[in-house]
Design an enzyme around this catalytic site. Structure first.
Site, PDB file in Angstrom:
ATOM      1  N   ASN A   1      88.342-125.324  40.449  1.00  0.00           N
ATOM      2  CA  ASN A   1      89.406-124.192  41.353  1.00  0.00           C
ATOM      3  C   ASN A   1      90.276-124.141  41.735  1.00  0.00           C
ATOM      4  O   ASN A   1      91.141-124.981  41.924  1.00  0.00           O
ATOM      5  CB  ASN A   1      87.972-123.573  42.590  1.00  0.00           C
ATOM      6  CG  ASN A   1      88.795-122.598  43.011  1.00  0.00           C
ATOM      7  OD1 ASN A   1      88.243-121.102  42.543  1.00  0.00           O
ATOM      8  ND2 ASN A   1      88.996-122.409  44.407  1.00  0.00           N
TER       9      ASN A   1
ATOM     10  N   ILE B   1      79.420-120.782  43.565  1.00  0.00           N
ATOM     11  CA  ILE B   1      79.056-121.228  42.109  1.00  0.00           C
ATOM     12  C   ILE B   1      76.973-122.322  43.367  1.00  0.00           C
ATOM     13  O   ILE B   1      77.444-123.025  44.058  1.00  0.00           O
ATOM     14  CB  ILE B   1      79.595-122.583  41.883  1.00  0.00           C
ATOM     15  CG1 ILE B   1      80.942-121.616  41.664  1.00  0.00           C
ATOM     16  CG2 ILE B   1      78.756-123.598  41.188  1.00  0.00           C
ATOM     17  CD1 ILE B   1      80.851-120.893  40.266  1.00  0.00           C
TER      18      ILE B   1
ATOM     19  N   GLY C   1      92.830-111.779  35.326  1.00  0.00           N
ATOM     20  CA  GLY C   1      92.576-112.989  34.343  1.00  0.00           C
ATOM     21  C   GLY C   1      94.120-112.995  33.969  1.00  0.00           C
ATOM     22  O   GLY C   1      94.300-113.867  32.748  1.00  0.00           O
TER      23      GLY C   1
ATOM     24  N   HIS D   1      92.769-121.783  44.570  1.00  0.00           N
ATOM     25  CA  HIS D   1      93.587-121.279  45.931  1.00  0.00           C
ATOM     26  C   HIS D   1      94.383-120.784  45.734  1.00  0.00           C
ATOM     27  O   HIS D   1      95.234-122.471  45.652  1.00  0.00           O
ATOM     28  CB  HIS D   1      92.294-121.845  46.739  1.00  0.00           C
ATOM     29  CG  HIS D   1      92.091-121.199  48.057  1.00  0.00           C
ATOM     30  ND1 HIS D   1      90.807-120.504  47.699  1.00  0.00           N
ATOM     31  CD2 HIS D   1      92.752-121.279  49.107  1.00  0.00           C
ATOM     32  CE1 HIS D   1      91.356-119.767  48.808  1.00  0.00           C
ATOM     33  NE2 HIS D   1      92.514-119.869  49.440  1.00  0.00           N
TER      34      HIS D   1
HETATM   35  C1  GAR Z   1      94.545-116.100  41.507  1.00  0.00           C
HETATM   36  O1  GAR Z   1      95.386-115.699  42.848  1.00  0.00           O
HETATM   37  C2  GAR Z   1      93.098-117.470  42.827  1.00  0.00           C
HETATM   38  O2  GAR Z   1      93.962-118.574  42.759  1.00  0.00           O
HETATM   39  C3  GAR Z   1      92.625-116.071  43.362  1.00  0.00           C
HETATM   40  O3  GAR Z   1      92.659-114.947  42.296  1.00  0.00           O
HETATM   41  C4  GAR Z   1      93.653-115.045  42.126  1.00  0.00           C
HETATM   42  C5  GAR Z   1      93.584-114.102  40.372  1.00  0.00           C
HETATM   43  O4  GAR Z   1      94.531-114.406  39.881  1.00  0.00           O
HETATM   44  N1  GAR Z   1      91.449-117.120  42.972  1.00  0.00           N
HETATM   45  C6  GAR Z   1      91.172-117.094  44.879  1.00  0.00           C
HETATM   46  O5  GAR Z   1      91.399-116.186  45.367  1.00  0.00           O
HETATM   47  C7  GAR Z   1      89.260-117.676  45.174  1.00  0.00           C
HETATM   48  N2  GAR Z   1      89.449-118.177  46.010  1.00  0.00           N
HETATM   49  P1  GAR Z   1      94.289-113.932  38.348  1.00  0.00           P
HETATM   50  O6  GAR Z   1      93.150-112.577  38.189  1.00  0.00           O
HETATM   51  O7  GAR Z   1      95.855-112.470  38.017  1.00  0.00           O
HETATM   52  O8  GAR Z   1      93.914-114.682  37.501  1.00  0.00           O
END
Ligand code: GAR
Length: 189
Positions: A102, A88, A12, A104
């Site tokens: 989103n 989703i 998060g 990525h």
């Molecule tokens: C982030 O780097 C985001 O881009 C990735 O998860 C991480 C969450 O970090 N999302 C994905 O891989 C979606 N396919 P956080 O919990 O520290 O915000």
């Protein structure tokens, strides 16, 4: 006031960064955070930040209309997936056309699709010997990582960078740009 609903599954850090960015904003507010992980660190952050948060399990998300009904009550102007790892469902995509985005952690269309999330992406980027990586902010459709791209930002990778260093570079890019892109979308809509 325009309303953001955030979805997250993990640490998060993006949620905290977005909440902090918009706290005290005159036109935009974060209504709440939804998570599919009961033990996700994002819930601790929400407690500390005083942001309402709700947990649902995968069965409730995929097999019932309950999350959709909750979202309809919340009337979000933008639904933001900030490290959310479930696909989703189509009824949710269809209920909020052009209103779900989103982030990525790579330069799509490279390193996207099922199984490509978080550290898995950075491990793949490292093992391919890429000289750059980055982030993609895109609209969400019913396929993983395939919706129209809104913005991409790049960062260089040195040969000697470890997976952890690449992860940190990408997170820094996310924290620098994601709230601003969200703000631009909401102020233009
Ligand atoms: C982030 O780097 C985001 O881009 C990735 O998860 C991480 C969450 O970090 N999302 C994905 O891989 C979606 N396919 P956080 O919990 O520290 O915000």
């Amino acid at each position: 006031m325009k309303r953001i609903v955030l979805f997250a599954s993990g640490s998060g850090s993006n949620v905290e960064n977005i909440v902090t960015y918009f706290s005290g904003h005159s036109n935009i507010t974060v209504s709440c955070v939804l998570t599919n992980k009961r033990d996700a660190h994002v819930l601790d952050r929400c407690n500390r930040l005083g942001v309402p948060a709700f947990y649902f399990n995968k069965a409730g998300f995929v097999n019932t209309p309950l999350v959709l009904q909750l979202l309809k009550c919340l009337e979000p102007d933008l639904i933001v997936l900030a490290g959310f790892l479930l696909k989703i469902p189509p009824d949710l995509v269809n209920a909020f056309p052009g209103k779900i985005i989103n982030i990525h952690p790579a330069l799509l269309p490279k390193y996207g699709g099922k199984g490509m999330y978080g550290k898995h992406v950075h491990i793949a980027v490292k093992s391919e010997g890429e000289s750059e990586t980055g982030i993609t902010i895109h609209y969400v459709n019913e396929h993983y990582d395939e919706g129209a791209i809104i913005k991409q930002f790049k960062v260089e990778i040195a040969k000697e960078d470890t997976v952890d260093q690449i992860t940190a570079k990408v997170h820094a890019l996310e924290h620098r740009h994601f709230p601003q892109v969200i703000e631009d979308i909401l102020l233009e809509s």
